[in-house]
Structure formats: C-alpha cells, structure tokens
Design a protein around this motif. Structure first.
Motif, mmCIF file in Angstrom:
data_model
loop_
_atom_site.group_PDB
_atom_site.id
_atom_site.type_symbol
_atom_site.label_atom_id
_atom_site.label_comp_id
_atom_site.label_asym_id
_atom_site.label_seq_id
_atom_site.Cartn_x
_atom_site.Cartn_y
_atom_site.Cartn_z
ATOM 1 N N GLU A 188 -8.066 -3.359 -2.988
ATOM 2 C CA GLU A 188 -9.267 -2.917 -3.714
ATOM 3 C C GLU A 188 -9.759 -4.016 -4.659
ATOM 4 O O GLU A 188 -10.965 -4.179 -4.850
ATOM 5 N N MET A 189 -8.830 -4.769 -5.246
ATOM 6 C CA MET A 189 -9.244 -5.837 -6.156
ATOM 7 C C MET A 189 -10.084 -6.883 -5.421
ATOM 8 O O MET A 189 -11.041 -7.418 -5.972
ATOM 9 N N GLU A 190 -9.704 -7.165 -4.186
ATOM 10 C CA GLU A 190 -10.509 -8.097 -3.389
ATOM 11 C C GLU A 190 -11.834 -7.468 -3.009
ATOM 12 O O GLU A 190 -12.882 -8.102 -3.020
ATOM 13 N N LEU B 8 -6.780 -0.957 -9.890
ATOM 14 C CA LEU B 8 -5.888 -1.821 -10.667
ATOM 15 C C LEU B 8 -4.465 -1.875 -10.124
ATOM 16 O O LEU B 8 -3.676 -2.709 -10.531
ATOM 17 N N THR B 9 -4.133 -0.956 -9.226
ATOM 18 C CA THR B 9 -2.794 -1.014 -8.625
ATOM 19 C C THR B 9 -2.865 -1.355 -7.135
ATOM 20 O O THR B 9 -1.908 -1.153 -6.407
ATOM 21 N N PHE C 211 0.847 -1.200 0.000
ATOM 22 C CA PHE C 211 0.000 0.000 0.000
ATOM 23 C C PHE C 211 0.876 1.241 0.000
ATOM 24 O O PHE C 211 1.709 1.430 0.881
ATOM 25 N N SER C 212 0.695 2.045 -1.003
ATOM 26 C CA SER C 212 1.429 3.305 -1.081
ATOM 27 C C SER C 212 0.415 4.426 -0.916
ATOM 28 O O SER C 212 -0.539 4.531 -1.677
ATOM 29 N N MET D 274 -11.781 7.902 -12.658
ATOM 30 C CA MET D 274 -10.345 7.706 -12.926
ATOM 31 C C MET D 274 -9.693 6.753 -11.932
ATOM 32 O O MET D 274 -8.814 5.987 -12.278
ATOM 33 N N GLU D 275 -10.091 6.845 -10.673
ATOM 34 C CA GLU D 275 -9.434 6.025 -9.650
ATOM 35 C C GLU D 275 -10.196 4.748 -9.315
ATOM 36 O O GLU D 275 -9.584 3.713 -9.088
ATOM 37 N N MET D 276 -11.502 4.820 -9.221
ATOM 38 C CA MET D 276 -12.281 3.692 -8.690
ATOM 39 C C MET D 276 -13.374 3.210 -9.643
ATOM 40 O O MET D 276 -14.312 2.540 -9.223
#
Ligand SMILES: [Fe+2]
Length: 241
Positions: free
Chosen positions: A180-182, A175-176, A102-103, A156-158
């Motif tokens: 969030e993918m889960e 996507l990064t 996580f960044s 753009m983000e979500m």
C-alpha cells in the motif's frame, strides 16, 4: 480474552522486530504528523511484542484509552461497544514468517503499530468513539453496515491527510503494508479530496491493493463529517425501522 504473553515464541518476537524495523525505516518518516507524534508518545518496544496489561498501566492516563486483547475479528456490536468505551481491540495473534509481506487478517503488529499511535490524537480518538456511538444504532441493517464499513475503511485503515503539500498516510492498513505504501505514490491511483458522501458511496476490496484513496485537510474535517454520516444513516431508511 487474555493475552497469553508467555506463549509467544522467540520467532514471534523476532517477526515483530523485523516488521518494526522495516516499517520504521520505510514508512515512519512519510506518515501523517499526528501519527508520528503519537508513535513517539507511545514508544513501543522495537524488539519484543508488547505486553498489553503492562502497556495498559499507563495507556488510560496518557491517552484516555485502554487496549483490549481479542483473539480475532469481533461481532460488530462488540467491536463498536469497545470503541464507545474507549477500549481499542488488539488482536493478540502475531503473524508468522510467511505472512510478513502480507497478513490477510489483523495481527498485534497491525493493531499496535498501525492503529494505536492515532489514539494519542485527541480529535481523532474522539472521532473513533463518536463514530461507533452513531454506527451502533444501525447494525441490524446490512446497507447501513456497508456504509459504516466504508467510512471506517477509508479513514482508520486507508486514510491520507494533506500536510505541507504532501499526502501523508495515517490509516493503519497503509502504514503496516509495504504494497500500500508503494501504491499511494503511484500516479495511476486516484487520490480524492475527502467528502463523506463520496466515501459512503465508494465500495472497496480489502484483499487487494486499493484503486482509490481519500485525503483529509484536517482531522477536524473528519470529526465534522460525523453529522453527515449520522444523517445519511437516518435517511437511508431502513425500511425495517
Ligand atoms: Fe485495522
């Protein structure tokens, strides 16, 4: 600013490569068709951090956009002006090993892997610069800034789009991010049909997993929503004007 390419260490390149490999395996096949197509056209280097000036030699001709190296988050007017001019800001910082999961802030991986592929979509990339053209007229109004941030955030983000009966991400923060993918496949997290009024009225928390998402039927739908976005900003008033 310039990207000081020689300043990247072997570990920086390795971190890029680890993330690239991980996201390619976990995420790419689940992404929206436009994202995957753009990703193939972009053909990012899997092993080394991209050299932005070298990449820019072909960016303009292929996508109509340039990548613009930045050191971090920009003042809103500078950010929007870049988008209006079809220059996409790319943070030059590469996240450290301890930030791989996580960044908190955008880095070059987030900006290039997550955002740049969508620049290859003519309708989506036109949406970005038209969005910025509208938004820049209202940057001195905090309420308007909140609306424009929400619109950006949930797209753009979500952003998700419905394709072949599935909800597929095109937003770069999904996507990064493994988390969030889960999260997007969790039945407990509502996914709402995109409606620009709903989006503008949906506050968000950028530091935690999302509690809701919006999904498009097409990118034309997003482009068409710009009219309502403009109208909403105008109507909200903005007593100061
Ligand atoms: Fe981003």
């Amino acid at each position: 600013m310039e990207q000081n390419y020689d300043a990247y260490t072997a570990e920086d390149h390795q971190n890029w490569s680890i993330l690239f490999d991980r996201q390619n395996k976990a995420v790419l096949h689940l992404a929206a068709n436009a994202f995957r197509s753009g990703f193939l056209q972009l053909d990012l280097n899997p092993h080394r951090i991209e050299n932005i000036p070298v990449r820019n030699i072909t960016m303009k001709q292929k996508f109509g956009w340039q990548l613009h190296p930045v050191s971090g988050l920009l003042p809103l007017d500078e950010f929007l002006n870049l988008l209006i001019n079809k220059e996409f800001p790319v943070t030059v910082y590469m996240r450290r090993k301890e930030e791989l999961e996580f960044s908190e802030l955008p880095d070059i991986f987030h900006d290039l892997y997550g955002h740049a592929p969508m620049l290859a979509s003519p309708v989506f990339s036109e949406f970005i610069s038209r969005y910025a053209e509208i938004a820049i007229g209202y940057i001195n109004d905090p309420e308007a800034v909140e609306y424009m941030s929400r619109f950006y955030w949930y797209t753009m983000e979500m952003g998700l789009i419905e394709e072949e009966g599935k909800l597929k991400p095109f937003g770069s923060a999904i996507l990064t991010s493994a988390g969030e993918m889960e999260n997007i496949v969790s039945p407990d997290v509502p996914k709402r049909p995109f409606d620009v009024d709903d989006v503008l009225n949906a506050p968000y928390d950028s530091f935690n997993l999302q509690t809701q998402y919006f999904y498009l039927q097409s990118f034309e739908q997003l482009f068409d929503a710009l009219g309502t976005f403009r109208q909403t900003l105008q109507n909200k008033a903005f007593a100061t004007k």
